[in-house]
Design a protein around this motif. Structure first.
Motif, PDB file in Angstrom:
ATOM      1  N   GLU A 155     -11.879  -1.422  -3.286  1.00  0.00           N
ATOM      2  CA  GLU A 155     -10.745  -0.539  -3.407  1.00  0.00           C
ATOM      3  C   GLU A 155     -10.426  -0.549  -5.000  1.00  0.00           C
ATOM      4  N   SER A 207       0.813  -1.192   0.046  1.00  0.00           N
ATOM      5  CA  SER A 207      -0.048  -0.119   0.002  1.00  0.00           C
ATOM      6  C   SER A 207       0.977   1.234  -0.020  1.00  0.00           C
ATOM      7  N   ASN A 227      -3.495   2.169  -2.907  1.00  0.00           N
ATOM      8  CA  ASN A 227      -2.694   0.742  -2.703  1.00  0.00           C
ATOM      9  C   ASN A 227      -2.968  -0.056  -4.134  1.00  0.00           C
ATOM     10  N   GLN A 265      -3.424   7.043   2.092  1.00  0.00           N
ATOM     11  CA  GLN A 265      -4.402   6.295   1.630  1.00  0.00           C
ATOM     12  C   GLN A 265      -5.333   7.165   0.750  1.00  0.00           C
ATOM     13  N   HIS A 275      -6.465  -4.187   3.503  1.00  0.00           N
ATOM     14  CA  HIS A 275      -7.095  -3.902   2.294  1.00  0.00           C
ATOM     15  C   HIS A 275      -7.914  -5.160   1.866  1.00  0.00           C
ATOM     16  N   HIS A 332     -12.719  -3.567   2.546  1.00  0.00           N
ATOM     17  CA  HIS A 332     -11.697  -3.011   3.202  1.00  0.00           C
ATOM     18  C   HIS A 332     -11.779  -3.558   4.872  1.00  0.00           C
TER      19      HIS A 332
END
Length: 418
Positions: free
Chosen positions: A144, A51, A151, A55, A201, A187
């Motif tokens: 994500e 990652s 990431n 973020q 993640h 997540h």
């Protein structure tokens, strides 16, 4: 259901000892990285892509709303479904069922840095699915990757990812297939009982959606497809908050309401929060909601079901031969009352025998209820290492997949008739 693992023999032995879990999928192709995230509750944790120190925001990459009406007319367009009592009906009021397959890949390839899908998703591959006389394809997604968090490799995240998913939805609908979009990997750090990985993640199946990203994911997905009423939403793959607490009422309350849940170290987004996120966009697409124990337990589904202001809610259920609820007696006792109230969709059915005796029984029972079912999975994995329906993307069935193919072909055209 589970994604590619390296040490399947060890993982499956552990999974079979867990009565509600789905099995791991077979090892990833040789071209994949040495480490693949595990999603089986019993599989050994594996690393996900490193990652970034920062973020990314939960705000997704811009994705213009999709209207399936812009797709060229096809001989058999997928129906625009709504819930009426315990059945799906189309615009003419005819009863419809969702009968087809899962197409795994978009939930794991992106987070592993391998691409967006696993195998081809072109017109030829879609035509092969339709050739089984399937009418529905369930597409597992990764929040994500959709939202483009820091990431994820930018080549497989955000606008690139959402565009690829929209294109695949267009291809499916152009071939008359109903797309079911489903949040599979999410997540949140969870290291409790049956944890699939220690990483926060979205590299494995978590017990519940997370408040940080899951509502934003569904707001974006629903906003993208709200003008495509042919698309169905499946809120979360396989919830298992019941593994984090021994109190079933607290587990069901966590499932519906979210918040701070016993044994789960991140803030949970409950099913009501996700229904609200979808409906706040104006989307009226049908919504599927799976129960506890990896969607195998619907015993308290009707008591805890979220409220849907659109009245377009259905129950999702997963059935494998090693699940706790794996016989007709349990199905009649726990699923029957749910199927009497709302449409029932078996979003994943399968078995780890490389045969189809169990799925034959599941399909017969669901046929008797006029319920829906989707086989796991339209991927060319070894059926002895996980329920893979095909040996090539031309649609050649495995010994296991032949059962679903032959059953679907025997049902047609009855499956699309009132």
């Amino acid at each position: 259901m589970r994604r590619p693992l390296r040490r399947y023999a060890l993982a499956v032995a552990a999974v079979l000892a867990l009565p509600g879990a789905s099995p791991p999928a077979p090892a990833a192709p040789a071209s994949s990285p040495a480490s693949s995230p595990a999603s089986s509750p019993a599989s050994s944790p594996a690393s996900s892509p490193a990652s970034s120190p920062a973020q990314a925001s939960a705000s997704p990459a811009p994705a213009p709303p999709l209207s399936v009406s812009s797709v060229p007319a096809a001989p058999a367009a997928p129906p625009q479904l709504r819930v009426e009592g315990n059945r799906f009906v189309d615009r003419a009021g005819a009863t419809r069922r969702l009968l087809g397959v899962n197409r795994s890949g978009a939930e794991f390839a992106c987070v592993q840095g391998r691409g967006i899908f696993d195998g081809p998703v072109d017109d030829v591959s879609v035509a092969a699915i339709a050739g089984w006389r399937a009418d529905t394809v369930r597409i597992p997604l990764n929040e994500e990757c959709w939202l483009g968090t820091a990431n994820i490799d930018p080549r497989y995240a955000g606008a690139a990812y959402t565009s690829a998913v929209r294109d695949y939805v267009r291809r499916l609908t152009a071939h008359g297939l109903t797309p079911v979009l489903e949040l599979h990997w999410s997540h949140g750090r969870y290291t409790g009982p049956s944890a699939g990985c220690a990483d926060e993640h979205a590299g494995c199946q978590k017990p519940m959606p997370d408040r940080r990203y899951s509502p934003a994911f569904w707001s974006s997905v629903a906003g993208t497809f709200k003008n495509a009423p042919e698309v169905v939403f499946d809120l979360f793959n396989e919830p298992y908050p019941d593994r984090a607490t021994s109190d079933p009422e607290r587990a069901w309350a966590c499932w519906r309401d979210g918040g701070t849940c016993p044994g789960i170290g991140y803030e949970v987004a409950g099913m009501q929060t996700l229904v609200d996120a979808v409906r706040a966009t104006g989307a009226r697409n049908p919504i599927l909601v799976g129960g506890l124990a990896y969607a195998n337990d619907l015993s308290r589904w009707t008591a805890y079901a979220p409220k849907d202001p659109a009245g377009n809610l259905a129950a999702a259920w997963h059935a494998y031969n090693f699940n706790a609820c794996a016989d007709e007696s349990c199905w009649s006792r726990t699923l029957g009352p749910v199927a009497d109230r709302v449409p029932l969709v078996a979003g994943e059915i399968g078995e780890n025998t490389c045969a189809h005796a169990f799925t034959d029984r599941v399909m017969r029972w669901l046929d008797g209820r006029r319920a829906s079912y989707l086989g796991w999975t339209w991927n060319t994995w070894d059926c002895a290492a996980g329920p893979a329906l095909i040996s090539d993307y031309a649609g050649t069935p495995t010994a296991y997949g032949a059962g679903l193919r032959d059953h679907l072909r025997a049902l047609k055209p009855a499956s699309r008739a009132p």
